[in-house]
Design a protein around this motif. Sequence first.
Motif, PDB file in Angstrom:
ATOM      1  N   LEU A  37       0.835  -1.198   0.000  1.00  0.00           N
ATOM      2  CA  LEU A  37       0.000   0.000   0.000  1.00  0.00           C
ATOM      3  C   LEU A  37       0.877   1.258   0.000  1.00  0.00           C
ATOM      4  O   LEU A  37       2.004   1.236   0.498  1.00  0.00           O
ATOM      5  CB  LEU A  37      -0.929  -0.022   1.214  1.00  0.00           C
ATOM      6  CG  LEU A  37      -1.809  -1.279   1.335  1.00  0.00           C
ATOM      7  CD1 LEU A  37      -2.760  -1.150   2.509  1.00  0.00           C
ATOM      8  CD2 LEU A  37      -2.579  -1.559   0.042  1.00  0.00           C
ATOM      9  N   PRO A  79      -1.687   1.264  -4.703  1.00  0.00           N
ATOM     10  CA  PRO A  79      -0.923   0.083  -4.300  1.00  0.00           C
ATOM     11  C   PRO A  79      -0.174  -0.536  -5.470  1.00  0.00           C
ATOM     12  O   PRO A  79      -0.553  -0.369  -6.635  1.00  0.00           O
ATOM     13  CB  PRO A  79      -2.004  -0.872  -3.768  1.00  0.00           C
ATOM     14  CG  PRO A  79      -3.258  -0.444  -4.451  1.00  0.00           C
ATOM     15  CD  PRO A  79      -3.146   1.034  -4.656  1.00  0.00           C
ATOM     16  N   THR A 251      -6.049   2.609  -1.491  1.00  0.00           N
ATOM     17  CA  THR A 251      -5.584   1.228  -1.386  1.00  0.00           C
ATOM     18  C   THR A 251      -6.319   0.281  -2.326  1.00  0.00           C
ATOM     19  O   THR A 251      -5.858  -0.844  -2.539  1.00  0.00           O
ATOM     20  CB  THR A 251      -5.748   0.680   0.050  1.00  0.00           C
ATOM     21  OG1 THR A 251      -7.130   0.363   0.303  1.00  0.00           O
ATOM     22  CG2 THR A 251      -5.254   1.674   1.085  1.00  0.00           C
TER      23      THR A 251
END
Length: 272
Positions: A37, A79, A251
């Motif tokens: 992340l 991410p 994320t």
Amino acid sequence: MAGWLQRPPAPPLDACVTRLWTSARPAGLPHAREWNLPTGLADLVVPLDRTALRRFQGADDVHGHWLAGGVLQGPMLAPTLRDTASASIVVGVQFRPGGLPALLGLPADALAGRTVALDDLWPGWAAALRTRVDAAGALHDPAARLRCLEQALLAACLQPAVPDPLVAWALPRLQAGAAVGALQRQAGLSPTTFIRRMRAACGLAPAELRALQRLQAALCAGHAGLAWAEVAADCGYADQAHLGREFRRLTGHTPGQVRRLGTAWPSHLACT
């Protein structure tokens, strides 16, 4: 993580690098791929037991692509997906905000959102590091691997520059919740100059850096087991719904998925 060791570097690298780290994984993980992340920091990773690292464009990319020598990953707002299917021995560098251009002379904003093969940037550097490790008999000694990495960085960067002092001044104030406009005025800079200098040093705009600071704090709190409503209140989100929107934006996962897919590290999620 098996075989994990980290430490701060010695001067003068410590002005630009927050930590040197190494890990040795004797076998693949139960999940063959893992999401990293975004932290807002730049990272360098070098494999010592092979000559390339594999990364994936997304969950649907089943084959991935190999990056010769290792990777230099710029500051990210999304991410990244890495290979965890087999044994590995790697060393890495995590740069301080503003440290990438100061140490390596590379503009952080030009590398933002990018993962670049080390052999494309510095042909032969990663191979020379592996040779240094082999000559020292350091492959299976974590502390010795870090010494070799530190020596290789010092040899490549004889006189690191000092990171832009604006970064060290602005980041803790952003984390404390200061408005970007207020900081720009306190710094005595125009809005354009303030944002330009932060982007050049860190690769991201001040508002983006603050969003990632808040995300990382929330990930750590959630990893410790706090309820998401409490995490939202403690980390500066308007409410739990705001936290959920920011998690999905930065994320690609909901807070529930982050908890379900969590690993030993708050910023790493299993890709299943």
